[in-house]
Design a protein around this motif. Structure first.
Motif, short mmCIF file in Angstrom:
data_model
loop_
_atom_site.label_atom_id
_atom_site.label_comp_id
_atom_site.label_asym_id
_atom_site.label_seq_id
_atom_site.Cartn_x
_atom_site.Cartn_y
_atom_site.Cartn_z
N PRO A 15 0.82 -1.21 0.00
CA PRO A 15 0.00 0.00 0.00
C PRO A 15 0.85 1.26 0.00
O PRO A 15 1.98 1.26 0.48
CB PRO A 15 -0.80 -0.11 1.29
N SER A 16 0.29 2.32 -0.55
CA SER A 16 0.92 3.64 -0.49
C SER A 16 0.50 4.27 0.84
O SER A 16 -0.58 4.00 1.35
CB SER A 16 0.43 4.49 -1.66
N SER A 17 1.34 5.10 1.38
CA SER A 17 1.04 5.67 2.70
C SER A 17 0.00 6.79 2.64
O SER A 17 -0.62 7.11 3.65
CB SER A 17 2.31 6.22 3.33
N ASP A 18 -0.24 7.37 1.47
CA ASP A 18 -1.13 8.54 1.42
C ASP A 18 -2.41 8.34 0.63
O ASP A 18 -3.36 9.09 0.81
CB ASP A 18 -0.38 9.74 0.86
N ALA A 19 -2.49 7.34 -0.25
CA ALA A 19 -3.69 7.18 -1.06
C ALA A 19 -3.81 5.76 -1.58
O ALA A 19 -2.84 5.00 -1.58
CB ALA A 19 -3.65 8.15 -2.24
N ARG A 20 -5.01 5.40 -2.02
CA ARG A 20 -5.17 4.08 -2.62
C ARG A 20 -4.61 4.09 -4.03
O ARG A 20 -4.52 5.14 -4.67
CB ARG A 20 -6.64 3.67 -2.62
N ARG A 21 -4.23 2.91 -4.50
CA ARG A 21 -3.66 2.78 -5.83
C ARG A 21 -4.44 1.72 -6.60
O ARG A 21 -4.99 0.80 -6.00
CB ARG A 21 -2.20 2.38 -5.77
N GLU A 22 -4.49 1.88 -7.91
CA GLU A 22 -5.15 0.90 -8.76
C GLU A 22 -4.15 0.36 -9.76
O GLU A 22 -3.39 1.12 -10.37
CB GLU A 22 -6.34 1.53 -9.49
N PHE A 23 -4.18 -0.96 -9.93
CA PHE A 23 -3.29 -1.64 -10.87
C PHE A 23 -4.15 -2.32 -11.92
O PHE A 23 -5.01 -3.13 -11.59
CB PHE A 23 -2.42 -2.66 -10.13
N PHE A 24 -3.93 -1.99 -13.18
CA PHE A 24 -4.68 -2.54 -14.29
C PHE A 24 -3.87 -3.67 -14.92
O PHE A 24 -2.69 -3.50 -15.19
CB PHE A 24 -4.95 -1.45 -15.33
N ASP A 25 -4.52 -4.80 -15.16
CA ASP A 25 -3.85 -5.96 -15.74
C ASP A 25 -3.57 -5.73 -17.22
O ASP A 25 -4.42 -5.22 -17.95
CB ASP A 25 -4.71 -7.21 -15.56
N THR A 26 -2.39 -6.12 -17.66
CA THR A 26 -2.01 -5.96 -19.07
C THR A 26 -2.59 -7.07 -19.94
O THR A 26 -2.76 -6.88 -21.13
CB THR A 26 -0.49 -5.93 -19.23
N LEU A 27 -2.90 -8.22 -19.36
CA LEU A 27 -3.40 -9.35 -20.14
C LEU A 27 -4.92 -9.34 -20.27
O LEU A 27 -5.45 -9.69 -21.32
CB LEU A 27 -2.94 -10.66 -19.49
N ALA A 28 -5.62 -8.94 -19.23
CA ALA A 28 -7.09 -8.92 -19.24
C ALA A 28 -7.59 -7.49 -19.12
O ALA A 28 -7.66 -6.94 -18.02
CB ALA A 28 -7.63 -9.77 -18.09
N PRO A 29 -7.93 -6.85 -20.23
CA PRO A 29 -8.41 -5.47 -20.17
C PRO A 29 -9.65 -5.35 -19.29
O PRO A 29 -10.55 -6.17 -19.36
CB PRO A 29 -8.75 -5.15 -21.62
N GLY A 30 -9.65 -4.36 -18.43
CA GLY A 30 -10.77 -4.13 -17.54
C GLY A 30 -10.60 -4.71 -16.15
O GLY A 30 -11.33 -4.34 -15.24
N LEU A 31 -9.64 -5.61 -15.97
CA LEU A 31 -9.40 -6.19 -14.65
C LEU A 31 -8.52 -5.25 -13.84
O LEU A 31 -7.45 -4.84 -14.30
CB LEU A 31 -8.72 -7.55 -14.78
N VAL A 32 -8.99 -4.90 -12.63
CA VAL A 32 -8.30 -3.91 -11.80
C VAL A 32 -8.15 -4.45 -10.39
O VAL A 32 -9.08 -5.02 -9.82
CB VAL A 32 -9.11 -2.59 -11.74
N LEU A 33 -6.96 -4.25 -9.82
CA LEU A 33 -6.73 -4.54 -8.41
C LEU A 33 -6.52 -3.21 -7.69
O LEU A 33 -5.64 -2.44 -8.06
CB LEU A 33 -5.50 -5.42 -8.21
N ARG A 34 -7.35 -2.95 -6.68
CA ARG A 34 -7.24 -1.72 -5.90
C ARG A 34 -6.60 -2.06 -4.56
O ARG A 34 -7.05 -2.98 -3.88
CB ARG A 34 -8.61 -1.12 -5.70
N VAL A 35 -5.56 -1.31 -4.18
CA VAL A 35 -4.88 -1.49 -2.90
C VAL A 35 -5.06 -0.20 -2.11
O VAL A 35 -4.63 0.87 -2.54
CB VAL A 35 -3.38 -1.80 -3.09
#
Length: 71
Positions: A15-35
């Motif tokens: 996690p980032s100390s100041d805000a949430r981050r989103e990671f978008f998958d390069t193989l499956a468009p539209g799949l997102v992991l939010r931390v």
């Protein structure tokens, strides 16, 4: 940020100390992991419904998500 979301990569994402981050998958468009800044991880799928906009060709973006406990 766009990354390949594999099991080892997801486990290492911190996690980032100041805000949430989103990671978008390069193989499956539209799949997102939010931390979040607290370390919680949740998966989402971003999609578009065709014909749902007033113009009828491209609909609004929508998000379907679920918070999961990742071991």
């Amino acid at each position: 940020m766009r990354v390949r979301l594999t099991d080892p990569k997801v486990a290492k994402l911190a996690p980032s100390s100041d805000a949430r981050r989103e990671f978008f998958d390069t193989l499956a468009p539209g799949l997102v992991l939010r931390v979040t800044e607290h370390g919680r991880k949740s998966w989402s799928v971003i999609y578009r419904v065709a014909g749902a906009s007033p113009k009828g060709t491209r609909g609004h973006l929508r998000r379907l998500g679920r918070q999961l406990e990742l071991a």
